[in-house]
Design a protein around this motif. Structure first.
Motif, PDB file in Angstrom:
ATOM      1  N   MET A   1       0.705  -1.295   0.116  1.00 28.09           N
ATOM      2  CA  MET A   1      -0.145  -0.063   0.141  1.00 28.09           C
ATOM      3  C   MET A   1       0.908   1.345  -0.163  1.00 28.09           C
ATOM      4  N   PRO A   2       1.062   2.006  -1.363  1.00 32.91           N
ATOM      5  CA  PRO A   2       1.751   3.144  -1.292  1.00 32.91           C
ATOM      6  C   PRO A   2       1.238   4.181  -0.410  1.00 32.91           C
ATOM      7  N   PRO A   3       2.145   5.092   0.327  1.00 31.70           N
ATOM      8  CA  PRO A   3       1.607   5.855   1.256  1.00 31.70           C
ATOM      9  C   PRO A   3       0.702   6.933   0.816  1.00 31.70           C
ATOM     10  N   ALA A   4       0.436   7.276  -0.530  1.00 25.93           N
ATOM     11  CA  ALA A   4      -0.598   8.242  -1.138  1.00 25.93           C
ATOM     12  C   ALA A   4      -1.766   7.688  -0.815  1.00 25.93           C
ATOM     13  N   ASN A   5      -2.153   6.322  -0.643  1.00 25.12           N
ATOM     14  CA  ASN A   5      -3.437   5.827  -0.534  1.00 25.12           C
ATOM     15  C   ASN A   5      -4.089   5.999   0.894  1.00 25.12           C
ATOM     16  N   PRO A   6      -5.248   6.105   1.032  1.00 24.31           N
ATOM     17  CA  PRO A   6      -6.164   6.472   2.241  1.00 24.31           C
ATOM     18  C   PRO A   6      -5.713   5.193   3.062  1.00 24.31           C
ATOM     19  N   PRO A   7      -5.824   5.524   4.538  1.00 26.75           N
ATOM     20  CA  PRO A   7      -5.527   4.523   5.399  1.00 26.75           C
ATOM     21  C   PRO A   7      -6.511   3.206   5.496  1.00 26.75           C
ATOM     22  N   VAL A   8      -6.006   1.995   5.603  1.00 31.13           N
ATOM     23  CA  VAL A   8      -6.884   0.924   5.268  1.00 31.13           C
ATOM     24  C   VAL A   8      -7.928   0.819   6.560  1.00 31.13           C
ATOM     25  N   THR A   9      -7.563   1.473   7.637  1.00 31.87           N
ATOM     26  CA  THR A   9      -8.615   1.563   8.780  1.00 31.87           C
ATOM     27  C   THR A   9      -9.908   2.322   8.286  1.00 31.87           C
TER      28      THR A   9
ATOM     29  N   ASP B   1      -0.734  13.693  -0.837  1.00 36.87           N
ATOM     30  CA  ASP B   1      -0.245  14.801   0.036  1.00 36.87           C
ATOM     31  C   ASP B   1      -1.140  15.742   0.461  1.00 36.87           C
ATOM     32  N   ARG B   2      -1.790  16.183  -0.495  1.00 38.15           N
ATOM     33  CA  ARG B   2      -2.926  17.378  -0.086  1.00 38.15           C
ATOM     34  C   ARG B   2      -4.210  16.703  -0.077  1.00 38.15           C
ATOM     35  N   SER B   3      -5.292  17.285   0.993  1.00 36.71           N
ATOM     36  CA  SER B   3      -6.436  16.814   1.157  1.00 36.71           C
ATOM     37  C   SER B   3      -7.493  17.121   0.085  1.00 36.71           C
ATOM     38  N   ALA B   4      -8.356  16.734  -0.022  1.00 34.68           N
ATOM     39  CA  ALA B   4      -9.490  17.074  -0.910  1.00 34.68           C
ATOM     40  C   ALA B   4      -9.860  18.725  -0.629  1.00 34.68           C
ATOM     41  N   GLN B   5     -10.067  19.157   0.510  1.00 31.22           N
ATOM     42  CA  GLN B   5     -10.277  20.402   0.686  1.00 31.22           C
ATOM     43  C   GLN B   5      -8.919  21.276   0.120  1.00 31.22           C
ATOM     44  N   GLN B   6      -8.030  20.943   0.358  1.00 35.46           N
ATOM     45  CA  GLN B   6      -6.890  21.688  -0.127  1.00 35.46           C
ATOM     46  C   GLN B   6      -6.906  22.032  -1.481  1.00 35.46           C
ATOM     47  N   LYS B   7      -7.212  20.823  -2.203  1.00 37.07           N
ATOM     48  CA  LYS B   7      -7.327  20.757  -3.808  1.00 37.07           C
ATOM     49  C   LYS B   7      -8.644  21.672  -4.212  1.00 37.07           C
TER      50      LYS B   7
ATOM     51  N   SER C   1      -4.870  15.517  -9.502  1.00 42.57           N
ATOM     52  CA  SER C   1      -3.679  16.358  -8.823  1.00 42.57           C
ATOM     53  C   SER C   1      -2.946  17.167  -9.919  1.00 42.57           C
ATOM     54  N   GLY C   2      -2.039  17.882  -9.717  1.00 42.31           N
ATOM     55  CA  GLY C   2      -1.355  18.974 -10.481  1.00 42.31           C
ATOM     56  C   GLY C   2      -1.569  20.210 -10.475  1.00 42.31           C
ATOM     57  N   THR C   3      -0.734  21.027 -10.690  1.00 44.52           N
ATOM     58  CA  THR C   3      -0.786  22.519 -10.970  1.00 44.52           C
ATOM     59  C   THR C   3      -0.586  23.081 -12.028  1.00 44.52           C
ATOM     60  N   ASP C   4       0.575  22.721 -12.838  1.00 46.37           N
ATOM     61  CA  ASP C   4       0.767  23.136 -14.084  1.00 46.37           C
ATOM     62  C   ASP C   4      -0.051  22.384 -15.044  1.00 46.37           C
ATOM     63  N   ARG C   5      -0.218  21.348 -15.238  1.00 48.39           N
ATOM     64  CA  ARG C   5      -1.397  20.556 -16.005  1.00 48.39           C
ATOM     65  C   ARG C   5      -2.322  19.659 -14.872  1.00 48.39           C
ATOM     66  N   PRO C   6      -3.244  19.618 -15.004  1.00 49.21           N
ATOM     67  CA  PRO C   6      -4.062  18.961 -14.210  1.00 49.21           C
ATOM     68  C   PRO C   6      -4.130  17.278 -14.584  1.00 49.21           C
ATOM     69  N   ALA C   7      -3.751  16.273 -13.643  1.00 51.34           N
ATOM     70  CA  ALA C   7      -3.958  14.984 -14.026  1.00 51.34           C
ATOM     71  C   ALA C   7      -5.405  14.564 -13.838  1.00 51.34           C
ATOM     72  N   THR C   8      -6.039  13.748 -14.615  1.00 47.86           N
ATOM     73  CA  THR C   8      -7.324  13.762 -14.751  1.00 47.86           C
ATOM     74  C   THR C   8      -7.574  12.141 -15.240  1.00 47.86           C
ATOM     75  N   ALA C   9      -9.033  11.980 -15.458  1.00 49.90           N
ATOM     76  CA  ALA C   9      -9.622  10.599 -15.899  1.00 49.90           C
ATOM     77  C   ALA C   9      -9.901  10.695 -17.227  1.00 49.90           C
ATOM     78  N   ALA C  10      -9.506   9.849 -18.375  1.00 46.20           N
ATOM     79  CA  ALA C  10      -9.951   9.535 -19.654  1.00 46.20           C
ATOM     80  C   ALA C  10     -10.979   8.461 -19.389  1.00 46.20           C
ATOM     81  N   ASN C  11     -11.303   7.755 -20.416  1.00 50.39           N
ATOM     82  CA  ASN C  11     -12.304   6.767 -20.593  1.00 50.39           C
ATOM     83  C   ASN C  11     -12.194   5.556 -20.337  1.00 50.39           C
ATOM     84  N   GLN C  12     -10.729   4.993 -19.793  1.00 47.44           N
ATOM     85  CA  GLN C  12     -10.631   3.656 -19.579  1.00 47.44           C
ATOM     86  C   GLN C  12     -10.624   3.481 -17.905  1.00 47.44           C
ATOM     87  N   VAL C  13     -11.017   4.467 -17.087  1.00 48.97           N
ATOM     88  CA  VAL C  13     -10.898   4.259 -15.623  1.00 48.97           C
ATOM     89  C   VAL C  13     -12.361   4.301 -15.041  1.00 48.97           C
ATOM     90  N   PRO C  14     -12.479   3.897 -13.806  1.00 48.19           N
ATOM     91  CA  PRO C  14     -13.708   3.756 -13.253  1.00 48.19           C
ATOM     92  C   PRO C  14     -14.596   5.284 -13.208  1.00 48.19           C
TER      93      PRO C  14
END
Length: 325
Positions: free
Chosen positions: A73-81, A268-274, A211-224
């Motif tokens: 579980m990479p650290p960027a993932n939410p806690p398993v709890t 690293d940034r919360s949803a509210q920070q985003k 995520s991203g500031t210079d260019r936003p990372a986003t979802a195309a058509n092959q993800v949930p």
């Protein structure tokens, strides 16, 4: 018919119902199911290693905790709890908080690794299904990630891929009836959303911000999230982009005028920070979603392939009932 023969025939019929078949070998029986576009014979696993929450959740949802060696579980993932299967995570080992690698799965004595193509498995990381085959370690890839898998690509919509994964894992682990019940429950919940989703008018455009500031990372058509947005009555503004997770220029977001911004909650940034960043971005001042404060937070594990996709769909569908068409 002799009892032993009848038992073998019943098992074979059950697996055939989910697109698999059992081969009679000198060793343990194997079950053949697709790994992307390739037919692979699997031995029954007892020490599975899962990469990220989506993989582990699939195994836990099928009641396979006793056959899971551990998870990565990479650290960027939410806690398993925070997971609906927190009690199951507590029963198995966390093997690493880094990315998947060959040494880790070898040291763990894994007999099956569950991950996605370029979402766990990758040439750059030096861990691929082909390499694990040579080491005698089995691998299972999420169908949703197969659209550009080298040599054996296979395209499916993300939610159909989820159903396929649960069915195939059920066949591999010898619990096809359990898998069928889990998939049937998922499909009932999705059908209920479809039945109540708004109709008529133009589906509101939705932008997923990863995520991203210079260019936003986003979802195309092959993800949930593409399926979540569509089934809930919206339209992903990047649904015309053939890919999984991608990035675009801010000018594309402005031109496509999303009515809703879906924020993926992880990192690293919360949803509210985003959200605060998006509100303050000068280029986005004219975007309707920003002007009308329409932000929806999607949990990370609702956005990657796994049982929690259905939770995210139901929550987003409820949110979309208040968005004009």
């Amino acid at each position: 018919m002799r009892p032993a023969v009848a038992l073998l025939l019943a098992a074979s019929l059950a697996l055939s119902a989910c697109g698999a078949h059992v081969e009679d070998t000198a060793g343990p029986a194997t079950t053949t199911v697709p790994r992307c576009g390739e037919q692979v014979a699997y031995r029954p696993p007892h020490r599975a290693v899962a990469y990220e929450g989506g993989s582990a959740d699939k195994l836990f949802a099928l009641g396979l905790t006793d056959r899971v060696r551990g998870y990565v579980m990479p650290p960027a993932n939410p806690p398993v709890t925070e997971s609906p299967w927190a009690a199951e995570y507590a029963r198995v080992d966390m093997l690493s908080d880094d990315l998947l690698n060959r040494e880790l799965v070898v040291d763990a004595g894994a007999d099956l690794v569950v991950a996605g193509w370029r979402s766990g498995f990758s040439d750059e990381r030096g861990i691929t299904p082909a390499l694990l085959d040579r080491l005698g370690i089995q691998s299972f890839m999420h169908a949703e990630t197969c659209w550009n898998y080298p040599g054996f690509p296979r395209r499916t919509t993300p939610l159909e891929g989820l159903y396929e994964d649960m069915t195939r894992l059920g066949a591999i682990f010898g619990v096809p009836d359990r898998a069928a019940a889990v998939v049937a429950g998922m499909k009932r919940r999705v059908a209920a959303v479809e039945a109540s989703a708004p109709t008529g008018g133009t589906p509101p455009p939705v932008f997923l911000y990863d995520s991203g500031t210079d260019r936003p990372a986003t979802a195309a058509n092959q993800v949930p999230p593409n399926d979540i947005i569509r089934i809930a009555g919206g339209r992903n503004i990047l649904s015309d982009v053939d890919g999984r997770w991608t990035d675009v220029g801010w000018e594309t977001v402005v031109q496509r005028r999303p009515e809703v911004i879906m924020v993926l909650d992880y990192g690293d940034r919360s949803a509210q920070q985003k959200i605060a960043f998006l509100r303050s971005h000068p280029a986005l001042r004219s975007v309707p979603a920003v002007q009308r404060n329409r932000f929806f937070v999607l949990d990370y594990n609702e956005g990657i392939s796994g049982p929690r996709n259905i939770d995210g769909l139901e929550r987003f569908a409820a949110y979309m009932t208040d968005v004009p068409r």
